[in-house]
Design a protein around this motif. Sequence first.
Motif, PDB file in Angstrom:
ATOM      1  N   LEU A  43     -61.462   6.231  36.313  1.00 53.15           N
ATOM      2  CA  LEU A  43     -62.343   5.649  35.304  1.00 53.15           C
ATOM      3  C   LEU A  43     -61.922   4.227  34.941  1.00 53.15           C
ATOM      4  O   LEU A  43     -62.714   3.464  34.397  1.00 53.15           O
ATOM      5  N   GLU A  44     -60.669   3.900  35.233  1.00 52.49           N
ATOM      6  CA  GLU A  44     -60.162   2.575  34.912  1.00 52.49           C
ATOM      7  C   GLU A  44     -60.895   1.498  35.705  1.00 52.49           C
ATOM      8  O   GLU A  44     -61.114   0.381  35.235  1.00 52.49           O
ATOM      9  N   GLY A  45     -61.296   1.855  36.913  1.00 45.94           N
ATOM     10  CA  GLY A  45     -61.905   0.877  37.807  1.00 45.94           C
ATOM     11  C   GLY A  45     -63.259   0.355  37.364  1.00 45.94           C
ATOM     12  O   GLY A  45     -63.698  -0.696  37.822  1.00 45.94           O
ATOM     13  N   ILE A  46     -63.951   1.084  36.477  1.00 45.94           N
ATOM     14  CA  ILE A  46     -65.302   0.636  36.093  1.00 45.94           C
ATOM     15  C   ILE A  46     -65.358   0.061  34.680  1.00 45.94           C
ATOM     16  O   ILE A  46     -66.436  -0.214  34.175  1.00 45.94           O
ATOM     17  N   LYS A  47     -64.214  -0.142  34.076  1.00 47.39           N
ATOM     18  CA  LYS A  47     -64.231  -0.631  32.689  1.00 47.39           C
ATOM     19  C   LYS A  47     -64.729  -2.076  32.589  1.00 47.39           C
ATOM     20  O   LYS A  47     -65.037  -2.548  31.506  1.00 47.39           O
ATOM     21  N   LEU A  49     -67.449  -3.213  34.105  1.00 48.44           N
ATOM     22  CA  LEU A  49     -68.892  -3.310  34.345  1.00 48.44           C
ATOM     23  C   LEU A  49     -69.576  -4.065  33.201  1.00 48.44           C
ATOM     24  O   LEU A  49     -69.272  -3.843  32.031  1.00 48.44           O
ATOM     25  N   GLN A  50     -70.507  -4.938  33.549  1.00 50.64           N
ATOM     26  CA  GLN A  50     -71.221  -5.723  32.544  1.00 50.64           C
ATOM     27  C   GLN A  50     -72.679  -5.278  32.396  1.00 50.64           C
ATOM     28  O   GLN A  50     -73.386  -5.736  31.506  1.00 50.64           O
ATOM     29  N   GLY A  51     -73.105  -4.375  33.263  1.00 52.93           N
ATOM     30  CA  GLY A  51     -74.485  -3.895  33.226  1.00 52.93           C
ATOM     31  C   GLY A  51     -75.266  -4.375  34.431  1.00 52.93           C
ATOM     32  O   GLY A  51     -75.181  -5.549  34.801  1.00 52.93           O
ATOM     33  N   GLY A  52     -75.997  -3.461  35.047  1.00 52.25           N
ATOM     34  CA  GLY A  52     -76.828  -3.827  36.195  1.00 52.25           C
ATOM     35  C   GLY A  52     -76.155  -3.641  37.539  1.00 52.25           C
ATOM     36  O   GLY A  52     -76.777  -3.860  38.573  1.00 52.25           O
ATOM     37  N   GLU A  53     -74.873  -3.205  37.553  1.00 48.86           N
ATOM     38  CA  GLU A  53     -74.175  -3.048  38.832  1.00 48.86           C
ATOM     39  C   GLU A  53     -74.460  -1.679  39.458  1.00 48.86           C
ATOM     40  O   GLU A  53     -74.619  -0.679  38.767  1.00 48.86           O
ATOM     41  N   ILE A  54     -74.495  -1.645  40.802  1.00 46.20           N
ATOM     42  CA  ILE A  54     -74.462  -0.386  41.522  1.00 46.20           C
ATOM     43  C   ILE A  54     -73.036  -0.217  42.042  1.00 46.20           C
ATOM     44  O   ILE A  54     -72.457  -1.144  42.625  1.00 46.20           O
ATOM     45  N   VAL A  55     -72.448   0.926  41.766  1.00 43.33           N
ATOM     46  CA  VAL A  55     -71.025   1.157  42.031  1.00 43.33           C
ATOM     47  C   VAL A  55     -70.850   1.915  43.341  1.00 43.33           C
ATOM     48  O   VAL A  55     -71.604   2.854  43.639  1.00 43.33           O
ATOM     49  N   ILE A  56     -69.842   1.510  44.130  1.00 45.84           N
ATOM     50  CA  ILE A  56     -69.488   2.212  45.370  1.00 45.84           C
ATOM     51  C   ILE A  56     -68.067   2.732  45.242  1.00 45.84           C
ATOM     52  O   ILE A  56     -67.157   2.010  44.821  1.00 45.84           O
ATOM     53  N   ILE A  57     -67.845   4.015  45.589  1.00 50.20           N
ATOM     54  CA  ILE A  57     -66.493   4.581  45.590  1.00 50.20           C
ATOM     55  C   ILE A  57     -66.256   5.370  46.881  1.00 50.20           C
ATOM     56  O   ILE A  57     -67.195   5.900  47.480  1.00 50.20           O
ATOM     57  N   THR A  58     -64.978   5.420  47.291  1.00 52.60           N
ATOM     58  CA  THR A  58     -64.594   6.296  48.413  1.00 52.60           C
ATOM     59  C   THR A  58     -64.098   7.635  47.884  1.00 52.60           C
ATOM     60  O   THR A  58     -64.015   8.595  48.618  1.00 52.60           O
ATOM     61  N   GLY A  59     -63.756   7.642  46.578  1.00 56.37           N
ATOM     62  CA  GLY A  59     -63.259   8.871  45.975  1.00 56.37           C
ATOM     63  C   GLY A  59     -61.790   9.113  46.197  1.00 56.37           C
ATOM     64  O   GLY A  59     -61.300  10.230  46.005  1.00 56.37           O
ATOM     65  N   VAL A  60     -61.043   8.059  46.524  1.00 56.21           N
ATOM     66  CA  VAL A  60     -59.621   8.230  46.805  1.00 56.21           C
ATOM     67  C   VAL A  60     -58.861   8.789  45.601  1.00 56.21           C
ATOM     68  O   VAL A  60     -57.881   9.535  45.757  1.00 56.21           O
ATOM     69  N   GLY A  61     -59.318   8.469  44.391  1.00 56.16           N
ATOM     70  CA  GLY A  61     -58.633   8.978  43.208  1.00 56.16           C
ATOM     71  C   GLY A  61     -59.313  10.188  42.599  1.00 56.16           C
ATOM     72  O   GLY A  61     -58.865  10.698  41.572  1.00 56.16           O
ATOM     73  N   LYS A  71     -67.570  12.565  34.850  1.00 55.25           N
ATOM     74  CA  LYS A  71     -67.164  11.584  33.833  1.00 55.25           C
ATOM     75  C   LYS A  71     -67.463  10.171  34.305  1.00 55.25           C
ATOM     76  O   LYS A  71     -67.886   9.314  33.519  1.00 55.25           O
ATOM     77  N   LEU A  72     -67.234   9.932  35.594  1.00 52.44           N
ATOM     78  CA  LEU A  72     -67.493   8.613  36.164  1.00 52.44           C
ATOM     79  C   LEU A  72     -68.977   8.251  36.036  1.00 52.44           C
ATOM     80  O   LEU A  72     -69.327   7.129  35.649  1.00 52.44           O
ATOM     81  N   ILE A  73     -69.846   9.206  36.319  1.00 51.15           N
ATOM     82  CA  ILE A  73     -71.292   8.973  36.215  1.00 51.15           C
ATOM     83  C   ILE A  73     -71.667   8.685  34.767  1.00 51.15           C
ATOM     84  O   ILE A  73     -72.471   7.786  34.477  1.00 51.15           O
ATOM     85  N   ARG A  74     -71.072   9.437  33.832  1.00 48.90           N
ATOM     86  CA  ARG A  74     -71.355   9.205  32.410  1.00 48.90           C
ATOM     87  C   ARG A  74     -70.915   7.810  31.975  1.00 48.90           C
ATOM     88  O   ARG A  74     -71.607   7.136  31.207  1.00 48.90           O
ATOM     89  N   GLU A  75     -69.746   7.371  32.461  1.00 47.44           N
ATOM     90  CA  GLU A  75     -69.239   6.048  32.101  1.00 47.44           C
ATOM     91  C   GLU A  75     -70.113   4.945  32.683  1.00 47.44           C
ATOM     92  O   GLU A  75     -70.350   3.917  32.041  1.00 47.44           O
ATOM     93  N   ILE A  76     -70.591   5.150  33.906  1.00 46.00           N
ATOM     94  CA  ILE A  76     -71.492   4.167  34.524  1.00 46.00           C
ATOM     95  C   ILE A  76     -72.755   4.033  33.683  1.00 46.00           C
ATOM     96  O   ILE A  76     -73.239   2.931  33.422  1.00 46.00           O
ATOM     97  N   SER A  77     -73.288   5.170  33.236  1.00 42.73           N
ATOM     98  CA  SER A  77     -74.485   5.149  32.386  1.00 42.73           C
ATOM     99  C   SER A  77     -74.198   4.454  31.060  1.00 42.73           C
ATOM    100  O   SER A  77     -74.994   3.634  30.588  1.00 42.73           O
ATOM    101  N   LYS A  78     -73.058   4.768  30.468  1.00 40.83           N
ATOM    102  CA  LYS A  78     -72.674   4.190  29.176  1.00 40.83           C
ATOM    103  C   LYS A  78     -72.547   2.675  29.269  1.00 40.83           C
ATOM    104  O   LYS A  78     -72.891   1.948  28.317  1.00 40.83           O
ATOM    105  N   ARG A  79     -72.081   2.184  30.411  1.00 40.32           N
ATOM    106  CA  ARG A  79     -71.877   0.746  30.595  1.00 40.32           C
ATOM    107  C   ARG A  79     -73.074   0.077  31.283  1.00 40.32           C
ATOM    108  O   ARG A  79     -72.970  -1.030  31.798  1.00 40.32           O
ATOM    109  N   ASN A  80     -74.199   0.791  31.304  1.00 38.28           N
ATOM    110  CA  ASN A  80     -75.464   0.260  31.837  1.00 38.28           C
ATOM    111  C   ASN A  80     -75.418  -0.066  33.328  1.00 38.28           C
ATOM    112  O   ASN A  80     -76.114  -0.981  33.798  1.00 38.28           O
ATOM    113  N   GLY A  81     -74.579   0.683  34.067  1.00 38.76           N
ATOM    114  CA  GLY A  81     -74.649   0.594  35.521  1.00 38.76           C
ATOM    115  C   GLY A  81     -75.951   1.222  35.991  1.00 38.76           C
ATOM    116  O   GLY A  81     -76.602   1.970  35.253  1.00 38.76           O
TER     117      GLY A  81
END
Length: 407
Positions: A43-47, A49-61, A71-81
Amino acid sequence: MSIMVKDILKLNSLKEIKLIGGSTGIEKCIEWIYVSECLEDPLEGIKWLQGGEIVIITGVGIKNDASILSKLIREISKRNGVGLIVNIGQYIQCIPKESIEVANKLEIPLFTLPWQVRLVEVSKEISNAIILARIEEKSMNHFLNKILFENIEMEASIKERANYFGYNLEGKCCICVIQIKKIEEILKEENLHDKLDMFKIKLILKKIVQDALEKHSIKVPIIDNDDTVIFLNRAQENCMNRLERALKEIQEVISKRVKYLSINVGIGNAYEDLNLMKNSFEEAKMVIETLECQGMNNVIKKYRDIGIYGLLFSIKDKKVLKNYYRQVLGPIIDAQKKNNEISTIQILDVYLKENCNISVAAEKLYLHRNTLTYRIKTIEQLLNCNLHNFDDCLKLKIALYIINVVE
């Protein structure tokens, strides 16, 4: 202009991508791409975000931990990803049902991408698509500004250059002005005071307009100016039908998303010569002024439907208009100041609107029929007119229209 989430499905490097959740959010606009990886805390990696980004992850963590992915999806929504692409195969074998349900609920598009697809190619192609879209927007914004605000003759090749970006301007075109109303009330109600708050609201509104137009396959040059959005549209019947549907959707979405807000829409006449788009623009603005002076909200109207207001607003010297209505209505305006009865102007206005029908007008004014008859006779005496004479009624009606324009 940004590309929408659904647009990435057309890119060559993403032919194998699959949308598995959050499909209702695919018309969100992508401002940028963000590759997020953090071994210690995913979750640290998306802190940032400024809004409007599409996020890519490999899922290494994350591995196959459904709770962290949700939780990651919820955080992306919260930060307007605007979406999440998961590289499947090496660290995450499949997307848990729980995470798909969260994506659906929050309308965050959730994609899977096979491990063998190179992320560097994906990020490069999405970035290029966003940059090209912005170049296109800047070019067409400049094009529309030159048409509307500069005194130059449009070159014959201008339509060809617009066509290069996919804008078909053949045939007759017209200007549409969307006037955003009550922004000041929003700022006051929500305790928003700085320019950043205003900018965010206007950005949301512009995206709503762009999304609705694109949804209805309307590709047009757009500029936004303070509290208005202006664009050029082809005037062919099928284009105008799609425009009408898009405008109604814009009104509905704005009223749901932003409390207290409403919009009026003015559409100018259509012209084949792009040099005449200034005329269409002025006509569209007259429509907005007409709706404003009549106190109307959430209305879509064409210039040809505003009647005499088109003539009155084209008279730039307002003293001419004021002199006319004072000359025609002065005696009853002066007499009204001496009593506290229902406005004589209001009585005259309603009486004329109801085609001089005493019974209907009395009902609308909540007056006894005899009382209204007496008041009408008084008006005729003061103005030295006959309210059963067409010419006298026309003269008074024009004066009443002018009051709306100048006061």
